[in-house]
Design a protein around this motif. Structure first.
Motif, mmCIF file in Angstrom:
data_model
loop_
_atom_site.group_PDB
_atom_site.id
_atom_site.type_symbol
_atom_site.label_atom_id
_atom_site.label_comp_id
_atom_site.label_asym_id
_atom_site.label_seq_id
_atom_site.Cartn_x
_atom_site.Cartn_y
_atom_site.Cartn_z
ATOM 1 N N ILE A 154 0.842 -1.205 0.000
ATOM 2 C CA ILE A 154 0.000 0.000 0.000
ATOM 3 C C ILE A 154 0.869 1.243 0.000
ATOM 4 N N MET A 155 1.905 1.264 0.839
ATOM 5 C CA MET A 155 2.794 2.414 0.898
ATOM 6 C C MET A 155 3.513 2.618 -0.428
ATOM 7 N N ASP A 156 3.911 1.524 -1.063
ATOM 8 C CA ASP A 156 4.605 1.621 -2.344
ATOM 9 C C ASP A 156 3.698 2.184 -3.439
ATOM 10 N N ALA A 192 13.999 8.484 7.274
ATOM 11 C CA ALA A 192 15.120 9.424 7.256
ATOM 12 C C ALA A 192 14.698 10.794 7.765
ATOM 13 N N PHE A 193 13.811 10.783 8.758
ATOM 14 C CA PHE A 193 13.348 12.025 9.385
ATOM 15 C C PHE A 193 14.044 12.110 10.735
ATOM 16 N N TRP A 194 15.084 12.937 10.803
ATOM 17 C CA TRP A 194 15.977 12.929 11.959
ATOM 18 C C TRP A 194 15.550 13.937 13.020
ATOM 19 N N VAL A 195 14.266 13.889 13.357
ATOM 20 C CA VAL A 195 13.735 14.734 14.418
ATOM 21 C C VAL A 195 14.200 14.200 15.773
ATOM 22 N N ASP A 196 14.310 15.069 16.760
ATOM 23 C CA ASP A 196 14.739 14.654 18.099
ATOM 24 C C ASP A 196 13.684 13.768 18.738
ATOM 25 N N HIS A 197 14.117 12.681 19.379
ATOM 26 C CA HIS A 197 13.184 11.714 19.964
ATOM 27 C C HIS A 197 13.018 11.862 21.473
ATOM 28 N N ALA A 198 13.652 12.853 22.075
ATOM 29 C CA ALA A 198 13.605 12.967 23.536
ATOM 30 C C ALA A 198 12.175 13.122 24.048
ATOM 31 N N LYS A 223 5.747 6.679 -0.038
ATOM 32 C CA LYS A 223 6.200 5.678 -1.016
ATOM 33 C C LYS A 223 7.651 5.260 -0.765
ATOM 34 N N MET A 224 8.494 6.224 -0.363
ATOM 35 C CA MET A 224 9.919 5.955 -0.186
ATOM 36 C C MET A 224 10.256 5.398 1.197
#
Length: 247
Positions: free
Chosen positions: A170-172, A204-210, A180-181
């Motif tokens: 579905i995502m593809d 590849a979303f490098w948001v802070d996870h704190a 999609k990616m």
């Protein structure tokens, strides 16, 4: 800010430039901050991704991500006295006879969180009986829980069966490039995965996870089982709810 919360749903072609600007401004001020690896991992865009700095969203980027030409997209926004306090964008498409709705952005003002507003906003996407299933990617457990409340039965009754085979395809098929990616990851998809993730996607979303991880710890301390596992850097939790399970 006081006053009555007004929630409205706007079809993609009717979303004005002012609405896009307001949504971009709210996201840029209240969404989150870049994580410690952002500048290193984002390549040519790294200079705009300084660790600890707010994650910004331009009008053009928001339009490309959530209101791309030729897509069936919707904006649901919540205002108080004319001021935007929360919004969600969703894009819909057909996949093998199933109507898919994907939440491309959800943001609620910090002053209006923890009162069910996110769930109320998302619930407005359920009004079309032909919309069978909904998906969302998010690093924040509160966002995942809001989506499950709006489209399913809540975190306590989440069912991951079927996701392994169904959701990657579905995502593809998605018309939204970042969906999609995205690469589904975790032990649900790869039994050799040892990251602690169960049902996530590498976006590849490098948001802070704190902040998200602190919220997740609170959930676990309350005795609630979190079925999606840990959250590796650069990844987001992946939730998908079939409307066949929605009451």
């Amino acid at each position: 800010m006081s006053g009555t919360i007004v929630i409205e749903k706007i079809q993609g072609p009717d979303v004005s430039e002012e609405m896009i600007a307001q949504a971009a401004e709210l996201f840029s001020s209240d969404y989150g901050i870049w994580g410690p690896l952002a500048e290193e991992k984002m390549g040519t865009f790294g200079k705009f991704c300084k660790p600890g700095h707010p994650v910004k969203m331009s009008k053009n980027r928001l339009r490309e991500q959530s209101l791309a030409p030729g897509t069936d997209s919707i904006l649901v926004r919540a205002t108080v006295d004319g001021n935007l306090v929360g919004h969600t964008f969703a894009t819909f498409w057909d996949y093998e006879g199933r109507r898919i709705g994907w939440i491309t952005q959800l943001c609620v003002s910090r002053d209006f969180r923890r009162n069910g507003l996110a769930t109320k906003i998302l619930s407005h996407l359920r009004e079309n009986k032909h919309d069978h299933s909904f998906g969302i990617l998010s690093s924040h457990p509160a966002t995942i829980r809001a989506a499950l409340r709006a489209f399913g039965h809540g975190i306590e009754k989440v069912d991951l069966s079927g996701i392994k085979e169904l959701v990657p395809a579905i995502m593809d098929s998605s018309p939204v490039p970042y969906v999609k990616m995205a690469k589904p990851t975790g032990s649900l998809f790869d039994q050799g995965d040892h990251t602690g993730a169960v049902c996530c996607a590498d976006t590849a979303f490098w948001v802070d996870h704190a902040e998200p991880l602190a919220a997740l710890n609170v959930i676990k301390e309350d005795g609630i089982k979190w079925p999606f596992g840990d959250l590796p850097d650069g990844c987001e939790f992946l939730a998908f709810v079939s409307r066949s399970s929605v009451t």
